[in-house]
Design an enzyme around this catalytic site. Structure first.
Site, PDB file in Angstrom:
ATOM      1  CB  CYS A   1     -12.542  36.461 -10.461  1.00 32.77           C
ATOM      2  SG  CYS A   1     -11.661  37.840 -10.846  1.00 32.77           S
TER       3      CYS A   1
ATOM      4  CG  HIS B   1     -10.087  33.404 -10.241  1.00 25.65           C
ATOM      5  ND1 HIS B   1     -10.020  33.428 -11.906  1.00 25.65           N
ATOM      6  CD2 HIS B   1     -10.021  34.247  -9.963  1.00 25.65           C
ATOM      7  CE1 HIS B   1      -9.259  34.835 -12.264  1.00 25.65           C
ATOM      8  NE2 HIS B   1      -9.505  35.190 -10.398  1.00 25.65           N
TER       9      HIS B   1
ATOM     10  CG  ASN C   1      -6.659  37.179 -12.913  1.00 25.94           C
ATOM     11  OD1 ASN C   1      -7.192  37.106 -12.840  1.00 25.94           O
ATOM     12  ND2 ASN C   1      -7.092  37.475 -11.109  1.00 25.94           N
TER      13      ASN C   1
HETATM   14  O1  UT7 Z   1      -9.165  38.035  -9.290  1.00 28.07           O
HETATM   15  C1  UT7 Z   1      -8.637  38.560  -8.336  1.00 28.07           C
HETATM   16  C2  UT7 Z   1      -7.176  39.381  -8.491  1.00 28.07           C
HETATM   17  N1  UT7 Z   1      -6.088  39.523  -7.575  1.00 28.07           N
HETATM   18  C3  UT7 Z   1      -5.291  38.932  -6.789  1.00 28.07           C
HETATM   19  O2  UT7 Z   1      -5.646  38.147  -6.896  1.00 28.07           O
HETATM   20  C4  UT7 Z   1      -5.010  39.534  -6.230  1.00 28.07           C
HETATM   21  C5  UT7 Z   1      -4.272  38.556  -4.803  1.00 28.07           C
HETATM   22  N2  UT7 Z   1      -3.370  39.027  -3.970  1.00 28.07           N
HETATM   23  C6  UT7 Z   1      -1.982  38.819  -4.837  1.00 28.07           C
HETATM   24  O3  UT7 Z   1      -1.449  37.748  -5.455  1.00 28.07           O
HETATM   25  C7  UT7 Z   1      -1.017  39.383  -3.952  1.00 28.07           C
HETATM   26  O4  UT7 Z   1      -0.731  40.329  -2.692  1.00 28.07           O
HETATM   27  C8  UT7 Z   1       0.041  40.133  -4.921  1.00 28.07           C
HETATM   28  C9  UT7 Z   1       0.658  39.127  -5.649  1.00 28.07           C
HETATM   29  C10 UT7 Z   1      -0.896  41.169  -5.742  1.00 28.07           C
HETATM   30  C11 UT7 Z   1       1.222  40.952  -4.069  1.00 28.07           C
HETATM   31  O5  UT7 Z   1       2.120  40.201  -3.161  1.00 28.07           O
HETATM   32  P1  UT7 Z   1       1.811  40.850  -1.903  1.00 28.07           P
HETATM   33  O6  UT7 Z   1       3.436  39.225  -1.465  1.00 28.07           O
HETATM   34  O7  UT7 Z   1       0.930  40.347  -1.142  1.00 28.07           O
HETATM   35  O8  UT7 Z   1       3.075  41.922  -2.090  1.00 28.07           O
HETATM   36  P2  UT7 Z   1       2.522  43.672  -1.422  1.00 28.07           P
HETATM   37  O9  UT7 Z   1       1.672  43.825  -1.913  1.00 28.07           O
HETATM   38  O10 UT7 Z   1       2.976  43.134   0.506  1.00 28.07           O
HETATM   39  O11 UT7 Z   1       4.184  43.801  -1.538  1.00 28.07           O
HETATM   40  C12 UT7 Z   1       5.419  43.814  -1.542  1.00 28.07           C
HETATM   41  C13 UT7 Z   1       6.350  44.251  -1.568  1.00 28.07           C
HETATM   42  C14 UT7 Z   1       5.778  46.192  -1.847  1.00 28.07           C
HETATM   43  O12 UT7 Z   1       7.169  46.532  -1.370  1.00 28.07           O
HETATM   44  P3  UT7 Z   1       7.518  47.550   0.058  1.00 28.07           P
HETATM   45  O13 UT7 Z   1       6.374  47.895   0.255  1.00 28.07           O
HETATM   46  O14 UT7 Z   1       7.549  46.017   0.773  1.00 28.07           O
HETATM   47  O15 UT7 Z   1       8.756  47.765  -0.170  1.00 28.07           O
HETATM   48  C15 UT7 Z   1       5.059  46.816  -3.453  1.00 28.07           C
HETATM   49  O16 UT7 Z   1       5.688  47.854  -3.333  1.00 28.07           O
HETATM   50  O17 UT7 Z   1       6.552  43.986  -3.488  1.00 28.07           O
HETATM   51  C16 UT7 Z   1       6.603  45.800  -4.036  1.00 28.07           C
HETATM   52  N3  UT7 Z   1       5.832  45.165  -5.249  1.00 28.07           N
HETATM   53  C17 UT7 Z   1       6.599  45.084  -6.106  1.00 28.07           C
HETATM   54  N4  UT7 Z   1       7.815  44.710  -6.885  1.00 28.07           N
HETATM   55  C18 UT7 Z   1       7.887  44.202  -7.539  1.00 28.07           C
HETATM   56  C19 UT7 Z   1       3.980  45.018  -5.734  1.00 28.07           C
HETATM   57  N5  UT7 Z   1       3.925  44.815  -6.975  1.00 28.07           N
HETATM   58  C20 UT7 Z   1       5.377  44.416  -7.660  1.00 28.07           C
HETATM   59  C21 UT7 Z   1       6.409  44.170  -8.584  1.00 28.07           C
HETATM   60  N6  UT7 Z   1       7.341  43.806  -8.825  1.00 28.07           N
HETATM   61  N7  UT7 Z   1       5.527  43.952  -9.554  1.00 28.07           N
END
Ligand code: UT7
Length: 313
Positions: free
Chosen positions: A114, A240, A270
């Site tokens: 990215c 980005h 993204n």
């Molecule tokens: O170009 C760079 C590429 N990468 C990025 O930009 C990623 C940067 N990170 C992020 O954008 C965020 O960390 C995410 C959007 C990926 C995730 O958000 P978060 O607030 O950090 O959530 P998390 O990973 O801590 O997950 C929270 C909960 C989890 O469930 P439990 O364990 O709390 O029960 C996940 O399993 O959300 C769950 N989860 C979802 N729920 C519904 C993960 N993906 C999804 C989904 N829909 N698509």
């Protein structure tokens, strides 16, 4: 300061639009979760016959037309991508053939995930300054078909990304401000994919989030310090487009209004190396990016890598 002038832009999105609601029909996810956590509402994926090359060619054609530059005047065609259709030849070479760029054009791809488009701009500037290219214009592309690396049963990754391409035609401008800052924190675990043991994109989302919010504000300040500019002297901040919350956290750290930072991840998700040139093209075509304005572009992502540069519109 021998910076880069942006003369024209283009973008090309594939035809298959997938909304958050579409994902919610097959995955345990919801429009509310995706929108609140990321700002993303829809993205485009390649349909049958659409490739990273076809997107790149579409964007490049528009950029040359917008710039009023003939293919014969292009000395460099550089494509930032981590999802080229093939390992060889370089995607940029296929763009050369499709657009009829001269055989004297240097064509190459770079992979900095990215951060790729920002790295490609700096590479283009250095090559233009080197004085050995056959033409004064560089065609700088970001083109991705990330859907080829997505596990569509993994809700934690597949809802975040999209396919697309953006292009910019640039040339050296002795009056344009310039500074570039890059960094790498080599880590093969936080964000990876496409290998024999990890065919799909996988990441520790929280770690990437923390990394971006920590490094990008420092990078932006370093670019400004190097150029002897303040944030007030920059007309647009184009980061980005990974996640709206990341951009808002960066804005807060820099004590800037979030509105100063362009956002379009709601429409495209993204698109990695393509996200910044797609944003530049939208801004230019909407009359938001005007001749003479200064833009600060910053990318961050797998590697982990980050980088920031200035551009004169
Ligand atoms: O170009 C760079 C590429 N990468 C990025 O930009 C990623 C940067 N990170 C992020 O954008 C965020 O960390 C995410 C959007 C990926 C995730 O958000 P978060 O607030 O950090 O959530 P998390 O990973 O801590 O997950 C929270 C909960 C989890 O469930 P439990 O364990 O709390 O029960 C996940 O399993 O959300 C769950 N989860 C979802 N729920 C519904 C993960 N993906 C999804 C989904 N829909 N698509």
């Amino acid at each position: 300061m021998n910076g880069l002038q942006l003369l024209g832009t283009g973008r090309c999105l594939p035809s298959r639009r997938v909304t958050n609601e579409d994902f919610a029909r097959t995955l345990d996810t919801s429009d509310a979760w995706i929108t609140e956590r990321t700002g993303i509402r829809q993205r485009y994926f390649c349909a049958e016959g659409e490739t990273a090359v076809s997107l790149a060619v579409g964007a490049a054609r528009q950029a040359l037309e917008d710039a009023g530059v003939q293919p014969g005047q292009v000395g460099l065609c550089i494509a930032a991508t981590f999802t080229a259709d093939r390992r060889t030849p370089a995607l940029a070479c296929e763009v050369q053939a499709a657009l009829g760029l001269p055989q004297t054009t240097l064509c190459l791809d770079i992979n900095a995930a990215c951060t790729g488009f920002v790295a490609a701009l700096e590479t283009a500037r250095c090559l233009l300054l080197g004085g050995q290219l056959a033409g004064p214009y560089a065609l700088v592309l970001g083109a991705e078909k990330i859907s080829s690396l997505l596990d569509f049963s993994d809700r934690s990754t597949c809802v975040l990304f999209g396919d697309g391409a953006g292009a910019a035609v640039v040339r050296l401008d002795p009056q344009a401000p310039w500074a570039a800052v890059f960094g790498t924190r080599g880590d093969g675990q936080v964000l990876h994919g496409g290998g024999p043991e990890d065919p799909y994109l996988a990441m520790d989302g929280r770690a990437v989030f923390r990394f971006a919010v920590e490094t990008v504000p420092v990078c932006i300040r370093a670019v400004l310090d190097k150029a002897g500019l303040t944030l007030d002297a920059v007309d647009h901040l184009v980061l980005h487009q990974a996640n709206s919350r990341i951009i808002h956290s960066i804005a807060k750290k820099l004590e800037q209004a979030p509105a100063r930072f362009y956002e379009n991840m709601q429409r495209y998700g993204n698109t990695s190396a393509a996200s910044i040139p797609i944003a530049l093209d939208e801004m230019r075509r909407a009359g938001q990016l005007c001749p003479g304005q200064t833009v600060l572009c910053a990318g961050f992502g797998a590697g982990l890598t980050w980088g920031g540069v200035l551009l004169r519109a």
